[in-house]
Design a protein around this motif. Structure first.
Motif, PDB file in Angstrom:
ATOM      1  N   MET A 150      -2.034   3.967  -3.122  1.00 13.52           N
ATOM      2  CA  MET A 150      -2.204   4.190  -1.693  1.00 13.52           C
ATOM      3  C   MET A 150      -3.669   3.947  -1.366  1.00 13.52           C
ATOM      4  N   LEU A 151      -3.987   2.677  -1.136  1.00 13.08           N
ATOM      5  CA  LEU A 151      -5.370   2.255  -0.926  1.00 13.08           C
ATOM      6  C   LEU A 151      -5.371   1.155   0.133  1.00 13.08           C
ATOM      7  N   GLU A 152      -6.402   1.163   1.001  1.00 12.56           N
ATOM      8  CA  GLU A 152      -6.413   0.244   2.137  1.00 12.56           C
ATOM      9  C   GLU A 152      -6.180  -1.204   1.724  1.00 12.56           C
ATOM     10  N   THR A 153      -6.890  -1.659   0.705  1.00 10.80           N
ATOM     11  CA  THR A 153      -6.665  -2.995   0.161  1.00 10.80           C
ATOM     12  C   THR A 153      -6.262  -2.840  -1.300  1.00 10.80           C
ATOM     13  N   PRO A 154      -4.955  -2.848  -1.579  1.00  8.61           N
ATOM     14  CA  PRO A 154      -4.468  -2.559  -2.928  1.00  8.61           C
ATOM     15  C   PRO A 154      -5.067  -3.486  -3.982  1.00  8.61           C
ATOM     16  N   PRO A 155      -5.511  -2.940  -5.110  1.00  9.22           N
ATOM     17  CA  PRO A 155      -6.147  -3.747  -6.158  1.00  9.22           C
ATOM     18  C   PRO A 155      -5.160  -4.704  -6.819  1.00  9.22           C
ATOM     19  N   ILE A 156      -5.622  -5.923  -7.074  1.00  9.44           N
ATOM     20  CA  ILE A 156      -4.757  -6.978  -7.592  1.00  9.44           C
ATOM     21  C   ILE A 156      -4.196  -6.643  -8.970  1.00  9.44           C
ATOM     22  N   ASP A 157      -4.939  -5.882  -9.768  1.00  8.59           N
ATOM     23  CA  ASP A 157      -4.430  -5.553 -11.109  1.00  8.59           C
ATOM     24  C   ASP A 157      -3.163  -4.712 -11.017  1.00  8.59           C
ATOM     25  N   ALA A 158      -3.143  -3.758 -10.065  1.00  7.38           N
ATOM     26  CA  ALA A 158      -1.966  -2.913  -9.893  1.00  7.38           C
ATOM     27  C   ALA A 158      -0.841  -3.668  -9.189  1.00  7.38           C
ATOM     28  N   VAL A 159      -1.188  -4.453  -8.174  1.00  9.78           N
ATOM     29  CA  VAL A 159      -0.183  -5.180  -7.392  1.00  9.78           C
ATOM     30  C   VAL A 159       0.612  -6.137  -8.278  1.00  9.78           C
ATOM     31  N   THR A 160      -0.080  -6.921  -9.109  1.00 11.79           N
ATOM     32  CA  THR A 160       0.632  -7.912  -9.916  1.00 11.79           C
ATOM     33  C   THR A 160       1.453  -7.263 -11.033  1.00 11.79           C
ATOM     34  N   ARG A 161       0.937  -6.193 -11.615  1.00  9.96           N
ATOM     35  CA  ARG A 161       1.701  -5.515 -12.661  1.00  9.96           C
ATOM     36  C   ARG A 161       2.949  -4.836 -12.094  1.00  9.96           C
ATOM     37  N   ALA A 162       2.798  -4.226 -10.940  1.00 11.43           N
ATOM     38  CA  ALA A 162       3.959  -3.598 -10.307  1.00 11.43           C
ATOM     39  C   ALA A 162       5.002  -4.642  -9.925  1.00 11.43           C
ATOM     40  N   SER A 163       4.548  -5.765  -9.381  1.00  7.85           N
ATOM     41  CA  SER A 163       5.479  -6.822  -8.977  1.00  7.85           C
ATOM     42  C   SER A 163       6.238  -7.384 -10.182  1.00  7.85           C
ATOM     43  N   LYS A 164       5.530  -7.592 -11.273  1.00 13.81           N
ATOM     44  CA  LYS A 164       6.166  -8.120 -12.487  1.00 13.81           C
ATOM     45  C   LYS A 164       7.230  -7.155 -13.001  1.00 13.81           C
ATOM     46  N   ALA A 165       6.909  -5.867 -13.010  1.00  9.64           N
ATOM     47  CA  ALA A 165       7.852  -4.872 -13.522  1.00  9.64           C
ATOM     48  C   ALA A 165       9.077  -4.745 -12.632  1.00  9.64           C
ATOM     49  N   ILE A 166       8.877  -4.760 -11.318  1.00  6.82           N
ATOM     50  CA  ILE A 166      10.003  -4.622 -10.389  1.00  6.82           C
ATOM     51  C   ILE A 166      10.958  -5.801 -10.505  1.00  6.82           C
ATOM     52  N   VAL A 167      10.412  -6.982 -10.759  1.00 11.72           N
ATOM     53  CA  VAL A 167      11.261  -8.175 -10.894  1.00 11.72           C
ATOM     54  C   VAL A 167      11.925  -8.241 -12.270  1.00 11.72           C
ATOM     55  N   GLU A 168      11.120  -8.092 -13.332  1.00 11.02           N
ATOM     56  CA  GLU A 168      11.640  -8.331 -14.682  1.00 11.02           C
ATOM     57  C   GLU A 168      12.430  -7.155 -15.253  1.00 11.02           C
ATOM     58  N   ILE A 169      12.116  -5.940 -14.826  1.00 13.28           N
ATOM     59  CA  ILE A 169      12.817  -4.766 -15.370  1.00 13.28           C
ATOM     60  C   ILE A 169      13.859  -4.243 -14.386  1.00 13.28           C
ATOM     61  N   ALA A 170      13.446  -4.047 -13.124  1.00 16.68           N
ATOM     62  CA  ALA A 170      14.380  -3.499 -12.128  1.00 16.68           C
ATOM     63  C   ALA A 170      15.367  -4.549 -11.652  1.00 16.68           C
ATOM     64  N   GLY A 171      14.963  -5.811 -11.686  1.00 16.81           N
ATOM     65  CA  GLY A 171      15.885  -6.886 -11.297  1.00 16.81           C
ATOM     66  C   GLY A 171      15.893  -7.197  -9.823  1.00 16.81           C
TER      67      GLY A 171
ATOM     68  N   MET B  93       0.819  -1.200   0.000  1.00 13.44           N
ATOM     69  CA  MET B  93       0.000   0.000   0.000  1.00 13.44           C
ATOM     70  C   MET B  93       0.859   1.257   0.000  1.00 13.44           C
ATOM     71  N   GLY B  94       0.865   1.971  -1.137  1.00 14.73           N
ATOM     72  CA  GLY B  94       1.535   3.263  -1.205  1.00 14.73           C
ATOM     73  C   GLY B  94       3.012   3.249  -1.505  1.00 14.73           C
ATOM     74  N   VAL B  95       3.587   2.087  -1.834  1.00 14.01           N
ATOM     75  CA  VAL B  95       5.002   2.021  -2.218  1.00 14.01           C
ATOM     76  C   VAL B  95       5.181   1.053  -3.384  1.00 14.01           C
ATOM     77  N   GLY B  96       6.279   1.220  -4.112  1.00 14.69           N
ATOM     78  CA  GLY B  96       6.581   0.308  -5.207  1.00 14.69           C
ATOM     79  C   GLY B  96       5.685   0.461  -6.417  1.00 14.69           C
ATOM     80  N   GLY B  97       5.081   1.639  -6.585  1.00  9.59           N
ATOM     81  CA  GLY B  97       4.189   1.864  -7.714  1.00  9.59           C
ATOM     82  C   GLY B  97       2.752   1.455  -7.442  1.00  9.59           C
ATOM     83  N   ILE B  98       2.501   0.860  -6.279  1.00 15.42           N
ATOM     84  CA  ILE B  98       1.160   0.369  -5.932  1.00 15.42           C
ATOM     85  C   ILE B  98       0.333   1.493  -5.310  1.00 15.42           C
TER      86      ILE B  98
END
Length: 355
Positions: free
Chosen positions: A330-351, A323-328
């Protein structure tokens, strides 16, 4: 007619964007990180990859095969029994049950025991109970189990603590008094973290998680890093995870140094170097979400900062993603569409080595 994609604002609101708008915002967000942090720009291919991730069909996405990473946790079972204002879901359960659920049902790679106050200072009066809880939990679990809490140096200021609030002192132009208050609070923070973790390590803890380091400014980071250094010297094999509170440590004091480096204003790729010197096993960079900007803007900014942090780091990087960090948003229960896309980008692009 150009295709429209449903994405998010930084506060979680749904918005419709064209592919061109997504790319424009991604370039602007990445450029913001370059301007502020002095980090290298993302390549054209990396920007295109962010756009690709943002426009993938389906409500959620995943990393490619072979790019899976471990997930470490903070806040522990508060996600289950905590209130929704803290990303919890209000399910009444014991901490032990919650930890075992994370291990056996949710597939967590690590877990931690943490108190509901989730700060080190409130743990002092109940450390015996925490030691007992740690021992029982270790007897029932297999995954690495740490003790976690926030340094949260603000609790050492009035009205919660013994030292006068430096914010009030600074407003009154009492600079020397404000600096002294921060320095004394940092000393107490260091002492408390060390004392508490000596007890928890004796009770079977596998290590410690220091969550949101620097939340109260550079003195907060100063006290935490000194605690890490002391713990590493006393426990050479101890697992120590240091998670930052934001992309820049605020210079409330402005003159505090660790290992010859001024702490105020450090960015993730600089923070990790000091965490490594102190003795951290893993570092978690945090890039704060701007609620008035779009998801592509925030994601590209987070990727830009995190990529440079991963590049210079000599220890594994577990990016702060919530919630509110890593591109996700700032929402009480972060939406899965944003969470998974941010996670994929942080792993595959940022390393990132983990999340």
């Amino acid at each position: 007619m150009a295709a429209e994609y449903i994405l998010r604002m930084g506060d979680g609101k749904r918005v419709s964007m064209s592919k061109e708008q997504i790319k424009e915002d991604a370039l602007a967000g990445a450029g913001n990180a370059v301007d502020y942090g002095g980090v290298p720009e993302l390549s054209a291919d990396e920007i295109d990859k962010i756009v690709e991730i943002c426009t993938m069909p389906g409500k959620s996405v995943s990393v490619e095969y072979g790019m899976e990473v471990p997930m470490s946790h903070d806040i522990s079972t508060i996600r289950l029994d905590g209130d929704q204002g803290n990303s919890g879901v209000g399910i009444p359960s014991s901490r032990l049950v919650g930890m075992m659920m994370h291990e056996r049902a949710f597939g967590a790679d690590t877990m931690e025991l943490g108190h509901i106050d989730y700060s080190y200072k409130p743990v002092k009066p109940i450390v015996s109970q925490e030691c007992q809880a740690m021992e029982v939990a270790q007897q029932n679990m297999i995954v690495p189990l740490f003790y976690g809490a926030m340094p949260n140096m603000g609790l050492y200021y009035t009205p919660d603590g013994p030292f006068e609030n430096p914010g009030d002192l600074l407003k009154a132009f009492k600079l020397e008094e404000a600096f002294a208050s921060m320095e004394h609070s940092a000393e107490h923070l260091t002492r408390d973290i060390i004392w508490i973790m000596q007890k928890l390590m004796a009770s079977g803890a596998d290590g410690v998680n220091l969550d949101t380091t620097g939340a109260a400014g550079d003195a907060d980071a100063y006290g935490t890093l000194n605690a890490v250094k002391a713990l590493r010297e006393e426990f050479p094999e101890m697992y120590i995870e240091v998670g930052s509170a934001g992309e820049s440590w605020i210079g409330m004091h402005g003159m505090l140094e660790f290992e010859g480096t001024v702490l105020a204003g450090l960015w993730p790729h600089q923070q990790v170097e000091l965490a490594t010197k102190a003795g951290a096993s893993i570092f978690g960079p945090a890039v704060n979400t701007n609620t008035s900007k779009t998801f592509p803007w925030n994601l590209a900014r987070a990727v830009t900062f995190t990529k440079e942090c991963c590049k210079v780091s000599k220890i594994p990087i577990h990016a702060d993603m919530g919630m509110g960090v890593g591109g996700i948003p700032m929402l009480e229960t972060p939406p899965i569409d944003a969470v998974t896309r941010a996670s994929k980008a942080i792993v595959e692009i940022a390393g990132a080595d983990g999340i």
